[in-house]
Design a protein around this motif. Structure first.
Motif, short mmCIF file in Angstrom:
data_model
loop_
_atom_site.label_atom_id
_atom_site.label_comp_id
_atom_site.label_asym_id
_atom_site.label_seq_id
_atom_site.Cartn_x
_atom_site.Cartn_y
_atom_site.Cartn_z
N UNK A 1 45.08 -11.05 3.52
CA UNK A 1 44.15 -10.70 4.59
C UNK A 1 43.86 -11.90 5.49
N UNK A 2 43.79 -13.09 4.88
CA UNK A 2 43.58 -14.30 5.66
C UNK A 2 44.73 -14.57 6.60
N UNK A 61 40.95 -14.94 10.48
CA UNK A 61 39.55 -15.31 10.52
C UNK A 61 38.65 -14.09 10.60
N UNK A 62 37.36 -14.34 10.70
CA UNK A 62 36.41 -13.24 10.82
C UNK A 62 35.23 -13.71 11.66
N UNK A 63 34.50 -12.75 12.21
CA UNK A 63 33.33 -13.05 13.03
C UNK A 63 32.09 -12.38 12.43
N UNK A 92 29.40 -15.79 15.84
CA UNK A 92 30.06 -16.94 15.22
C UNK A 92 31.44 -16.51 14.72
N UNK A 93 32.42 -17.39 14.85
CA UNK A 93 33.78 -17.11 14.39
C UNK A 93 34.17 -18.15 13.35
N UNK A 94 34.72 -17.68 12.24
CA UNK A 94 35.22 -18.55 11.19
C UNK A 94 36.73 -18.35 11.13
N UNK A 95 37.48 -19.42 11.39
CA UNK A 95 38.93 -19.35 11.33
C UNK A 95 39.41 -19.75 9.94
N UNK A 96 40.38 -19.01 9.43
CA UNK A 96 40.96 -19.30 8.12
C UNK A 96 42.32 -19.96 8.36
N UNK A 97 42.50 -21.20 7.90
CA UNK A 97 43.77 -21.88 8.12
C UNK A 97 44.93 -21.17 7.42
#
Length: 73
Positions: free
Chosen positions: A17-18, A23-25, A46-51
């Motif tokens: 999923x990553x 990422x997810x908001x 807010x946005x969180x990016x998953x490397x």
């Protein structure tokens, strides 16, 4: 299904999923101004990016746990 295999499957799914979404908001409520009984609140997105390396790493670790988790001794 034992606990190690369950964790391994969760890691593989989370890694996939990553990689798929990247990422997810989420929305965060903050108070911008508070003047006596009057309050102004603001919703911030807010946005969180998953490397990519984290997604691949979760898949690899989950796969290793699936393969090695069932072997005893």
């Amino acid at each position: 299904m034992n606990a190690i295999k369950l964790v391994a499957v969760i890691l593989v799914i989370a890694g996939g999923l990553g990689l798929l979404y990247g990422g997810f908001t989420y929305t965060k409520d903050t108070t911008a101004v508070k003047l006596g009984p009057l309050e102004l609140s603001v919703k911030e997105k807010e946005t969180v990016n998953i490397p990519i390396w984290a997604g691949v790493g979760a898949i690899v670790v989950g796969g290793l746990l699936l393969v090695m988790g069932g072997k005893k001794g």
